[in-house]
Write an enzyme that holds these catalytic residues in place. Structure first.
Site, mmCIF file in Angstrom:
data_model
loop_
_atom_site.group_PDB
_atom_site.id
_atom_site.type_symbol
_atom_site.label_atom_id
_atom_site.label_comp_id
_atom_site.label_asym_id
_atom_site.label_seq_id
_atom_site.Cartn_x
_atom_site.Cartn_y
_atom_site.Cartn_z
ATOM 1 N N HIS A 211 -11.271 -27.153 13.305
ATOM 2 C CA HIS A 211 -12.610 -27.570 13.269
ATOM 3 C C HIS A 211 -13.698 -26.830 13.902
ATOM 4 O O HIS A 211 -14.657 -26.841 13.769
ATOM 5 C CB HIS A 211 -12.734 -28.953 13.552
ATOM 6 N N SER A 323 -10.935 -30.103 22.969
ATOM 7 C CA SER A 323 -10.521 -29.645 21.512
ATOM 8 C C SER A 323 -9.883 -28.229 21.480
ATOM 9 O O SER A 323 -10.527 -27.443 21.986
ATOM 10 C CB SER A 323 -11.622 -29.784 20.827
#
Length: 457
Positions: A211, A323
């Site tokens: 992502h 992340s």
């Protein structure tokens, strides 16, 4: 061949310092311990690193009689589920050095049930994975799954039959974790390096979350800085959450290490599959170093941006800011890349990771970057035990960075991450929608002082 140096910056982590220090105490004293040959282990006594290999071997041998496997860390044994008490299969398990356990559901049946969930209950905010310890699917719904969606999920689970799946509610919402680790910036997004690798054409590169790779093409090591790397491949959503990013300078040498704080690193010497029950460590800028256990495999997560399959599920806490970072083991095995999850490091929650082995296979990359890069640099500092709470610091830099995460799906409810550093200006931009409520989210820099890029999340 010249070194690619990244400016060193100091980190200031407020959240998760106590948990991080505890994880560091577990990890660092043995960070550079040599790995013993699994063949020398006594029968039925195996390292966690060998569990997935043995499980894969037995899965092939047992066929429909195989019901999954998990690692019993206390006994250092691999427990293999044998369907219906098949005596022949149980004998084969014992002969291989594992412990047989009679169960009702085959792994094939559990995967078939997961396909039914994918067809009938793909609802944003839900996730499921195979849990061999219960011999069932572990189905989870976050706080957004209510009303008709909750009824649809529970009725689908009921339709699978008794003893096939369990469903529970989770605090918070499932979201991709953004802005953490050894910081990289691109197109308004902020993510983190996962592991340094060599691309199939021999060029230096790194893995990070998919992502992140779909959010921007070019990445810098400083906010608004000149690009140092360009996305080569990215997958998200779909069959994983990973991207391969190539350094623009072909002479870049980047160490195959994870920076765990206070100038200390853990050498990453191999990629390995996860095993349920295995202890793992996660490094992140918001929460520092944390440890936990693998709780499920082949997880499907329905993020706001779309469905992602094939993930690892753990109980390691994580928060926005973590992340793309590294999931690894004490003996230096690269296991996963931080994808997302729910909850935080106060209340806990579920966290999902992209398997490194799958990402390497899909991209054609190999672990480690640069001639001679890797364990050599890391070994000088990895064995020492941290002397103070600063050891929870991922040792990488000022936490100016990102708070605004527009363009990444509706992730309201992530909360104000106050106390972790002001990160004005950037965010991870995977997907579409509005990410209101993400608040301040701390980050880190990129250098452990060795002159090599160190990888952590």
């Amino acid at each position: 061949m010249s070194h690619k140096r990244i400016p060193k910056r100091k980190a200031a982590i407020a959240a998760g310092s106590v948990a991080a220090l505890g994880a560091a105490a577990l990890l660092l004293p043995n960070a550079n311990a040599s790995q013993t040959d699994g063949k020398d282990a006594a029968p039925k006594t195996l390292r966690a690193a060998d569990a997935s290999d043995l499980a894969s071997l037995l899965a092939t041998q047992l066929g429909e009689a195989y019901g999954g496997a998990f690692y019993d860390a206390a006994k250092k044994q691999v427990v293999v589920n044998v369907v219906g008490g098949d005596g022949k299969a149980a004998d084969a398990v014992e002969k291989a050095g594992a412990v047989p356990r009679s169960v009702d559901n085959s792994l094939a049946a559990l995967k078939s049930a997961a396909r039914t969930l994918r067809t009938d209950a793909t609802i944003p905010g839900t996730a499921w994975s195979v849990d061999p310890r219960t011999n069932q699917l572990r189905v989870t719904a976050d706080s957004t799954v209510t009303g008709a969606n909750w009824n649809k999920l529970t009725s689908t689970v009921d339709s699978l039959g008794s003893g096939m799946a369990t469903v529970k509610k989770s605090a918070g919402t499932f979201k991709t974790f953004v802005d953490g680790g050894d910081a990289i910036f691109g197109g308004g997004a902020r993510c983190s390096l996962g592991f340094n690798v060599t691309a199939s054409d021999g060029s230096p590169a790194f893995l990070t979350a998919g992502h992140c790779g779909v959010a921007a093409k070019e990445w810098s090591d400083t906010q608004n800085g000149a690009p140092i790397a360009t996305v080569d491949q990215a997958t998200f959503p779909g069959d994983g959450d990973f991207s391969l990013v190539k350094y623009d300078d072909p002479n870049t040498q980047a160490a195959s290490v994870v920076d765990v704080g206070n100038g200390q690193t853990v050498a990453i010497n191999q990629a390995a599959d996860a095993a349920v029950g295995q202890q793992v460590f996660r490094m992140g800028s918001t929460t520092g170093l944390n440890d936990g256990n693998v709780t499920g495999l082949d997880a499907t997560v329905n993020y706001p941006e779309g469905t992602v399959t094939g993930l690892i599920q753990t109980d390691v806490c994580a928060e926005p800011g973590d992340s793309g970072g590294s999931l690894f083991t004490q003996d230096g095995s690269a296991i996963g890349l931080t994808s997302g999850g729910s909850g935080d490091c106060t209340v806990g929650g579920e966290t999902f990771f992209q398997p490194v082995t799958t990402a390497l296979t899909a991209t054609g990359a190999t672990l480690g970057t640069g001639a001679g890069a890797g364990a050599g640099d890391a070994g000088a500092t990895a064995g020492a035990e941290p002397s103070d709470p600063a050891a929870s610091d991922p040792a990488a830099g000022d936490q100016s960075g990102a708070a605004d995460q527009s363009g990444t799906g509706d992730q309201s409810g992530t909360g104000d991450q106050s106390g972790t550093g002001d990160q004005s200006g950037t965010g991870d931009q995977s997907g579409t929608g509005d990410q209101s409520g993400t608040g301040d989210q701390s980050g880190t820099g990129v250098d452990d002082g060795s002159g090599m890029v160190s990888s952590n999340g």
